[in-house]
Write a protein that holds these residues in place. Structure first.
Motif, PDB file in Angstrom:
ATOM      1  N   THR A 119       0.834  -1.208   0.000  1.00 48.15           N
ATOM      2  CA  THR A 119       0.000   0.000   0.000  1.00 48.15           C
ATOM      3  C   THR A 119       0.866   1.254   0.000  1.00 48.15           C
ATOM      4  O   THR A 119       0.598   2.211  -0.746  1.00 48.15           O
ATOM      5  CB  THR A 119      -0.926   0.005   1.234  1.00 48.15           C
ATOM      6  OG1 THR A 119      -1.744  -1.172   1.201  1.00 48.15           O
ATOM      7  CG2 THR A 119      -1.819   1.235   1.228  1.00 48.15           C
ATOM      8  N   ILE A 120       1.908   1.283   0.812  1.00 48.45           N
ATOM      9  CA  ILE A 120       2.817   2.437   0.858  1.00 48.45           C
ATOM     10  C   ILE A 120       3.484   2.652  -0.492  1.00 48.45           C
ATOM     11  O   ILE A 120       3.572   3.786  -1.000  1.00 48.45           O
ATOM     12  CB  ILE A 120       3.876   2.247   1.958  1.00 48.45           C
ATOM     13  CG1 ILE A 120       3.236   2.218   3.343  1.00 48.45           C
ATOM     14  CG2 ILE A 120       4.932   3.345   1.885  1.00 48.45           C
ATOM     15  CD1 ILE A 120       2.549   3.491   3.755  1.00 48.45           C
ATOM     16  N   ILE A 121       3.948   1.583  -1.117  1.00 52.75           N
ATOM     17  CA  ILE A 121       4.592   1.679  -2.436  1.00 52.75           C
ATOM     18  C   ILE A 121       3.616   2.218  -3.479  1.00 52.75           C
ATOM     19  O   ILE A 121       3.954   3.091  -4.294  1.00 52.75           O
ATOM     20  CB  ILE A 121       5.145   0.306  -2.866  1.00 52.75           C
ATOM     21  CG1 ILE A 121       6.320  -0.104  -1.968  1.00 52.75           C
ATOM     22  CG2 ILE A 121       5.586   0.329  -4.334  1.00 52.75           C
ATOM     23  CD1 ILE A 121       6.820  -1.515  -2.210  1.00 52.75           C
ATOM     24  N   THR A 122       2.375   1.719  -3.445  1.00 49.27           N
ATOM     25  CA  THR A 122       1.370   2.134  -4.427  1.00 49.27           C
ATOM     26  C   THR A 122       0.955   3.589  -4.228  1.00 49.27           C
ATOM     27  O   THR A 122       0.814   4.346  -5.187  1.00 49.27           O
ATOM     28  CB  THR A 122       0.139   1.213  -4.332  1.00 49.27           C
ATOM     29  OG1 THR A 122       0.542  -0.151  -4.465  1.00 49.27           O
ATOM     30  CG2 THR A 122      -0.849   1.543  -5.438  1.00 49.27           C
ATOM     31  N   VAL A 123       0.756   3.985  -2.969  1.00 46.78           N
ATOM     32  CA  VAL A 123       0.361   5.369  -2.673  1.00 46.78           C
ATOM     33  C   VAL A 123       1.464   6.339  -3.116  1.00 46.78           C
ATOM     34  O   VAL A 123       1.178   7.397  -3.698  1.00 46.78           O
ATOM     35  CB  VAL A 123       0.058   5.536  -1.167  1.00 46.78           C
ATOM     36  CG1 VAL A 123      -0.098   7.010  -0.811  1.00 46.78           C
ATOM     37  CG2 VAL A 123      -1.207   4.771  -0.806  1.00 46.78           C
ATOM     38  N   ALA A 124       2.713   5.993  -2.864  1.00 45.02           N
ATOM     39  CA  ALA A 124       3.824   6.841  -3.306  1.00 45.02           C
ATOM     40  C   ALA A 124       3.840   6.980  -4.819  1.00 45.02           C
ATOM     41  O   ALA A 124       4.087   8.072  -5.354  1.00 45.02           O
ATOM     42  CB  ALA A 124       5.146   6.251  -2.811  1.00 45.02           C
ATOM     43  N   PHE A 125       3.549   5.893  -5.524  1.00 48.93           N
ATOM     44  CA  PHE A 125       3.516   5.923  -6.991  1.00 48.93           C
ATOM     45  C   PHE A 125       2.388   6.828  -7.493  1.00 48.93           C
ATOM     46  O   PHE A 125       2.579   7.644  -8.401  1.00 48.93           O
ATOM     47  CB  PHE A 125       3.341   4.500  -7.525  1.00 48.93           C
ATOM     48  CG  PHE A 125       3.273   4.410  -9.020  1.00 48.93           C
ATOM     49  CD1 PHE A 125       4.425   4.514  -9.780  1.00 48.93           C
ATOM     50  CD2 PHE A 125       2.060   4.243  -9.662  1.00 48.93           C
ATOM     51  CE1 PHE A 125       4.361   4.442 -11.173  1.00 48.93           C
ATOM     52  CE2 PHE A 125       1.981   4.167 -11.043  1.00 48.93           C
ATOM     53  CZ  PHE A 125       3.142   4.269 -11.794  1.00 48.93           C
ATOM     54  N   ILE A 126       1.200   6.714  -6.891  1.00 50.90           N
ATOM     55  CA  ILE A 126       0.060   7.542  -7.305  1.00 50.90           C
ATOM     56  C   ILE A 126       0.351   9.022  -7.074  1.00 50.90           C
ATOM     57  O   ILE A 126       0.095   9.872  -7.940  1.00 50.90           O
ATOM     58  CB  ILE A 126      -1.213   7.107  -6.550  1.00 50.90           C
ATOM     59  CG1 ILE A 126      -1.640   5.709  -6.994  1.00 50.90           C
ATOM     60  CG2 ILE A 126      -2.351   8.102  -6.788  1.00 50.90           C
ATOM     61  CD1 ILE A 126      -2.757   5.121  -6.156  1.00 50.90           C
TER      62      ILE A 126
END
Length: 435
Positions: A119-126
């Protein structure tokens, strides 16, 4: 020295903090594992297993910090995988009462830890992809809420504190990621209202109603909130049997003094059921005193400060958001654990990152440190490259200046030689005229 530099790349302070936390972990887990020692009859088994896990974790740090930063974006793939694993855990819980873990035999695998990372990786990407000139796009919150909502929804029934921790970390990431303040304010209001409704519901709904809908953990939270709200209870009336964890944690802290009883001399470890995990900070204070407890807290604060410095120097927003998200998650979890140990928050079951005895959580936390070190390695490599380019430009400027000075000196010398020759010629002509 060059060999050490090649082996341990990235921010040296992060490496030192990691090694110090591991050292504290080895000492305190060995001391706090008395109940495990009693059950197994082996004095060395608990700490041997923990040492092996820490060595594997150190290897994970070393491998991860050598991975190029751009590859971490592939961690988005872990998100749907973690959702599937969380659904499996929920199914197992509904069938036979199992919760939180999938037993692989040699280790208990906790899907929620992988879900947090994904989730942290995905949120940073968004956040990095939807940045506009002055702020993040308004669409960013919509995508982030869907992803975080699904993850927290799958976690919350078995681990409310983890879901709250993840949601809070994502909220701070959105604040750092320049999500419009109106959206954040509205989200905060809705969140606070939802928490109020949830706590009220937990308080007044009968226990058997929760069991019927499969939310048996809500009964546990009801008891924890009820126990935490007991204030100013006289020692003679305190029920030490029903509130054993909180009581013995308070006793450990109250009897610590400034310097503590010394490593290995804890008394309350024999009474705390999770002395090596959820309440290890109380044992740290009992054995190392207020100074030791403050030192451990300072290590986490220093870790967040170094991460902030790394984020400020990142050349791409994705790396800055990712490293800050990881830092917020790690330090927030550490604060949760410490505040529970000292009695400020109700019991949550959050381990102390990189110190508490664990399985999946320890390895995932080591992976977090590796990601931080990898990003810091990129930052320092770019900084070194810029310094080398600047040095090269300075050398070129100096060489050009020296060449100009040499040319000017040569021209001056040639002019002086020409003037001397002209003077000699004039003298010779004057001599011939006089003759």
């Amino acid at each position: 020295m060059d060999l050490l530099k090649n082996l341990f790349k990235g921010d040296k302070v992060i490496w030192i903090i990691f090694l110090l936390l591991c050292l504290v972990s080895i000492i305190e887990v060995f001391s706090a594992s008395s109940t495990l020692t009693y059950k197994s009859g082996d004095h060395w088994k608990p700490i041997t297993n923990h040492l092996i896990l820490l060595m594997v974790g150190a290897f994970v740090v070393w491998v991860t910090h050598n991975i190029p930063c751009r590859i971490f974006k592939a961690g988005i793939i872990l998100l749907p995988i973690s959702w599937i694993l969380l659904l499996i855990v929920l199914g197992m819980s509904a069938i036979n009462g199992a919760s939180r873990w999938i037993d692989l035999g040699f280790i208990q695998f906790q899907p929620s830890e992988v879900a947090k990372m994904a989730t942290i990786i995905t949120v940073a990407f968004i956040l990095s992809k939807l940045q506009e000139e002055e702020q993040a796009s308004r669409k960013a919150m919509k995508y982030i809420l869907w992803i975080t909502g699904i993850t927290c929804g799958l976690i919350v029934s078995e681990n409310l504190s983890t879901a709250v921790l993840l949601a809070g970390s994502v909220f701070l990431m959105m604040f750092i990621g320049r999500v419009p303040m109106k959206q954040l304010g509205l989200l905060l209001g809705i969140g606070l209202a939802s928490m109020f409704i949830a706590f009220t519901t937990i308080k007044y709904v009968p226990d058997n109603a929760w069991d019927k809908v499969g939310l048996h953990r809500m009964v546990t939270w009801k008891e924890r909130l009820k126990d935490h709200n007991k204030t100013n209870v006289p020692p003679a009336k305190f029920d030490i049997d029903n509130d054993a964890q909180v009581a013995h944690a308070n006793i450990a802290i109250a009897t610590s003094n400034v310097l503590g009883k010394g490593p290995g001399n804890s008394v309350q470890r024999d009474f705390l059921s999770q002395a090596f995990s959820d309440f290890i900070y109380a044992i740290i204070i009992e054995e190392l005193g207020l100074i030791g407890g403050a030192f451990v807290a300072f290590l986490y604060i220093l870790l967040l400060m170094r991460i902030g410095k790394i984020a400020r120097n990142c050349d791409k927003s994705y790396y800055a958001f990712l490293v800050m998200g990881i830092g917020i998650l790690l330090v927030s979890q550490a604060m949760f654990n410490m505040l529970v140990a000292v009695g400020i928050l109700p019991v949550t079951g959050q381990p102390l990152p990189l110190i508490s005895k664990g399985g999946t959580s320890t390895l995932v936390n080591c992976a977090y440190i590796g990601i931080i070190l990898s990003i810091s390695r990129r930052v320092y490599e770019i900084k070194q490259q810029q310094e080398e380019e600047e040095h090269s430009k300075q050398v070129q400027i100096q060489e050009a200046a020296i060449a100009l000075l040499q040319n000017a000196a040569q021209l001056g010398q040639n002019s002086q030689t020409s003037a001397t020759e002209d003077s000699t010629t004039e003298k010779q002509q004057d001599t011939l005229k006089s003759e």
